[in-house]
Design a protein around this motif. Structure first.
Motif, PDB file in Angstrom:
ATOM      1  N   TRP A  94       5.192   1.081  -8.319  1.00 28.01           N
ATOM      2  CA  TRP A  94       6.000   0.161  -6.765  1.00 28.01           C
ATOM      3  C   TRP A  94       5.044   0.089  -5.965  1.00 28.01           C
ATOM      4  CZ3 TRP A  94      10.153   3.326  -4.166  1.00 28.01           C
ATOM      5  CH2 TRP A  94      11.237   4.114  -5.397  1.00 28.01           C
ATOM      6  N   THR A  95       5.248  -1.623  -5.993  1.00 25.68           N
ATOM      7  CA  THR A  95       4.311  -2.233  -5.754  1.00 25.68           C
ATOM      8  C   THR A  95       4.913  -2.121  -4.300  1.00 25.68           C
ATOM      9  OG1 THR A  95       5.106  -4.627  -6.773  1.00 25.68           O
ATOM     10  CG2 THR A  95       3.407  -3.171  -7.861  1.00 25.68           C
ATOM     11  N   THR A  96       3.531  -2.685  -2.919  1.00 24.29           N
ATOM     12  CA  THR A  96       4.557  -3.946  -1.270  1.00 24.29           C
ATOM     13  C   THR A  96       3.870  -5.985  -2.683  1.00 24.29           C
ATOM     14  OG1 THR A  96       1.460  -4.153  -1.140  1.00 24.29           O
ATOM     15  CG2 THR A  96       2.826  -2.414  -0.442  1.00 24.29           C
ATOM     16  N   PRO A  97       3.855  -6.281  -1.415  1.00 27.67           N
ATOM     17  CA  PRO A  97       3.946  -7.067  -0.969  1.00 27.67           C
ATOM     18  C   PRO A  97       2.507  -8.116  -1.468  1.00 27.67           C
ATOM     19  CG  PRO A  97       5.782  -7.713   0.246  1.00 27.67           C
ATOM     20  CD  PRO A  97       4.707  -6.103   0.006  1.00 27.67           C
ATOM     21  N   GLU A  98       1.504  -7.241  -0.873  1.00 30.89           N
ATOM     22  CA  GLU A  98       0.066  -7.799  -0.933  1.00 30.89           C
ATOM     23  C   GLU A  98      -0.262  -7.377  -2.519  1.00 30.89           C
ATOM     24  OE1 GLU A  98       1.702  -7.086   3.146  1.00 30.89           O
ATOM     25  OE2 GLU A  98       1.464  -5.855   1.793  1.00 30.89           O
ATOM     26  N   GLY A  99       0.428  -6.739  -3.236  1.00 32.82           N
ATOM     27  CA  GLY A  99      -0.692  -6.282  -4.659  1.00 32.82           C
ATOM     28  C   GLY A  99      -0.765  -5.361  -4.260  1.00 32.82           C
ATOM     29  N   TYR A 100      -0.753  -4.185  -3.510  1.00 30.02           N
ATOM     30  CA  TYR A 100      -1.060  -2.399  -3.111  1.00 30.02           C
ATOM     31  C   TYR A 100      -0.162  -1.607  -4.356  1.00 30.02           C
ATOM     32  CZ  TYR A 100      -3.527  -3.723   0.605  1.00 30.02           C
ATOM     33  OH  TYR A 100      -3.725  -4.139   1.437  1.00 30.02           O
ATOM     34  N   GLN A 101      -0.104  -0.738  -4.718  1.00 24.69           N
ATOM     35  CA  GLN A 101       0.447   0.206  -5.745  1.00 24.69           C
ATOM     36  C   GLN A 101       0.503   1.478  -5.183  1.00 24.69           C
ATOM     37  OE1 GLN A 101      -0.904  -0.923 -10.107  1.00 24.69           O
ATOM     38  NE2 GLN A 101      -0.507  -2.841 -10.284  1.00 24.69           N
ATOM     39  N   ALA A 102       1.435   2.133  -6.109  1.00 23.80           N
ATOM     40  CA  ALA A 102       1.618   3.727  -6.020  1.00 23.80           C
ATOM     41  C   ALA A 102       2.193   4.208  -7.246  1.00 23.80           C
ATOM     42  CB  ALA A 102       3.029   3.842  -4.565  1.00 23.80           C
ATOM     43  N   ALA A 162       1.676  11.498  -2.216  1.00 26.30           N
ATOM     44  CA  ALA A 162       0.482  12.293  -2.418  1.00 26.30           C
ATOM     45  C   ALA A 162      -0.434  12.332  -0.563  1.00 26.30           C
ATOM     46  CB  ALA A 162      -0.903  11.961  -3.276  1.00 26.30           C
ATOM     47  N   PRO A 163      -0.891  13.247   0.009  1.00 22.35           N
ATOM     48  CA  PRO A 163      -1.661  12.871   1.511  1.00 22.35           C
ATOM     49  C   PRO A 163      -2.527  12.217   1.132  1.00 22.35           C
ATOM     50  CG  PRO A 163      -2.471  14.826  -0.419  1.00 22.35           C
ATOM     51  CD  PRO A 163      -1.437  14.177  -0.860  1.00 22.35           C
ATOM     52  N   ASP A 164      -3.078  11.205   0.112  1.00 24.30           N
ATOM     53  CA  ASP A 164      -3.566  10.339   0.585  1.00 24.30           C
ATOM     54  C   ASP A 164      -3.658   8.807  -0.883  1.00 24.30           C
ATOM     55  OD1 ASP A 164      -5.622  11.416  -1.331  1.00 24.30           O
ATOM     56  OD2 ASP A 164      -6.882  11.917  -0.234  1.00 24.30           O
ATOM     57  N   GLY A 165      -4.518   8.378  -0.780  1.00 22.91           N
ATOM     58  CA  GLY A 165      -4.936   6.887  -1.856  1.00 22.91           C
ATOM     59  C   GLY A 165      -3.117   6.152  -1.653  1.00 22.91           C
ATOM     60  N   LEU A 166      -3.108   5.561  -0.372  1.00 21.58           N
ATOM     61  CA  LEU A 166      -1.656   5.163  -0.615  1.00 21.58           C
ATOM     62  C   LEU A 166      -1.947   3.987   0.454  1.00 21.58           C
ATOM     63  CD1 LEU A 166       1.604   7.482  -1.277  1.00 21.58           C
ATOM     64  CD2 LEU A 166      -0.114   5.769  -2.915  1.00 21.58           C
ATOM     65  N   MET A 167      -2.087   2.993   0.713  1.00 23.40           N
ATOM     66  CA  MET A 167      -2.525   1.548   1.150  1.00 23.40           C
ATOM     67  C   MET A 167      -0.540   1.537   2.049  1.00 23.40           C
ATOM     68  SD  MET A 167      -5.795   0.446   1.262  1.00 23.40           S
ATOM     69  CE  MET A 167      -5.819  -0.151   2.150  1.00 23.40           C
ATOM     70  N   VAL A 168      -1.457   1.329   3.243  1.00 20.60           N
ATOM     71  CA  VAL A 168      -0.168   0.791   4.822  1.00 20.60           C
ATOM     72  C   VAL A 168       0.707   0.147   4.000  1.00 20.60           C
ATOM     73  CG1 VAL A 168       0.586   0.545   6.688  1.00 20.60           C
ATOM     74  CG2 VAL A 168      -1.420   1.824   6.369  1.00 20.60           C
ATOM     75  N   GLY A 169       2.253  -0.133   3.384  1.00 21.39           N
ATOM     76  CA  GLY A 169       3.172  -1.282   3.433  1.00 21.39           C
ATOM     77  C   GLY A 169       4.572  -0.742   3.087  1.00 21.39           C
ATOM     78  N   THR A 170       5.319  -2.149   2.733  1.00 16.04           N
ATOM     79  CA  THR A 170       6.424  -1.991   1.954  1.00 16.04           C
ATOM     80  C   THR A 170       6.627  -1.898   0.566  1.00 16.04           C
ATOM     81  OG1 THR A 170       7.515  -2.616   4.123  1.00 16.04           O
ATOM     82  CG2 THR A 170       8.041  -2.511   2.403  1.00 16.04           C
ATOM     83  N   TYR A 171       7.193  -0.619  -0.406  1.00 18.14           N
ATOM     84  CA  TYR A 171       6.900  -0.484  -1.742  1.00 18.14           C
ATOM     85  C   TYR A 171       8.266  -1.000  -2.166  1.00 18.14           C
ATOM     86  CZ  TYR A 171       1.649   1.106  -1.471  1.00 18.14           C
ATOM     87  OH  TYR A 171       0.471   1.018  -0.995  1.00 18.14           O
ATOM     88  N   THR A 172       8.057  -1.753  -3.189  1.00 20.27           N
ATOM     89  CA  THR A 172       9.141  -1.240  -4.233  1.00 20.27           C
ATOM     90  C   THR A 172       9.456  -1.145  -5.378  1.00 20.27           C
ATOM     91  OG1 THR A 172       9.200  -4.014  -4.352  1.00 20.27           O
ATOM     92  CG2 THR A 172      10.768  -3.399  -2.066  1.00 20.27           C
TER      93      THR A 172
END
Length: 182
Positions: A94-102, A162-172
């Motif tokens: 799942w990704t954010t508009p900024e390109g972060y991924q989960a 997860a308790p860590d490793g995710l950047m703040v953002g709206t993931y879709t």
């Protein structure tokens, strides 16, 4: 009718055509014994859903409507001419508009930057969702045929981060319902 099904113990199509002309004469012809295939269709309510604001380490946060109206389920309708099962799957990333991924956890050992999805038919997280189709517990052998309007089912959803490793953002990402013959 979409949900045509066997009658009188047969499992084939019999087709009869009868015509009448303007003088009142009639003619009839029939074709018999055509194989009847399984038919099914599935729809989920079209509203978008979200898990709302979540924090790292949150466990089993239920879904809510995007407009903020609380709800804990998605309505699913199935129309089928025989027995069926409902499966689900989700995008593996799942990704954010900024390109972060989960990344969707698949092995139950939630690692840095991962999330888990669970679904059920009864309001208690029972089925872990992965990127390949997974049969939802309680939806693994449903009896058809349904009515022409279909059979209604309720799907509850939760997310764990997860308790860590995710950047703040709206993931879709996408959750997909799959229908198959049981």
């Amino acid at each position: 009718a979409k949900t045509a099904h066997e009658a009188g113990g047969t499992t084939d199509w019999d087709i009869t055509i009868k015509v009448k002309d303007s003088s009142g004469a009639t003619a009839e012809i029939g074709k018999y014994g055509y194989a009847m295939n399984w038919y099914g269709e599935i729809t989920a309510n079209a509203a978008q859903f979200s898990f709302g604001t979540v924090s790292p380490g949150i466990q089993n946060k239920p879904i809510e409507k995007v407009d903020g109206t609380p709800t804990d389920h998605i309505a699913v309708t199935v129309t089928a001419n025989g027995n069926y099962r409902i499966l689900v799957k989700a995008d593996s990333t799942w990704t954010t508009p900024e390109g972060y991924q989960a990344t969707l956890d698949i092995d139950g050992s939630l690692k840095r930057g991962e999330f888990e999805l669970y679904t059920s038919v009864n309001g208690t997280p029972t089925t872990k969702v992965v990127s390949s189709s997974t049969t939802v517990q309680g939806w693994d052998g449903l009896t058809g045929p349904t009515s022409e309007a279909g059979s209604q089912h309720t799907s509850y959803w939760w997310i764990t981060l997860a308790p860590d490793g995710l950047m703040v953002g709206t993931y879709t990402g996408t959750i997909t319902y799959v229908l198959s013959q049981a």
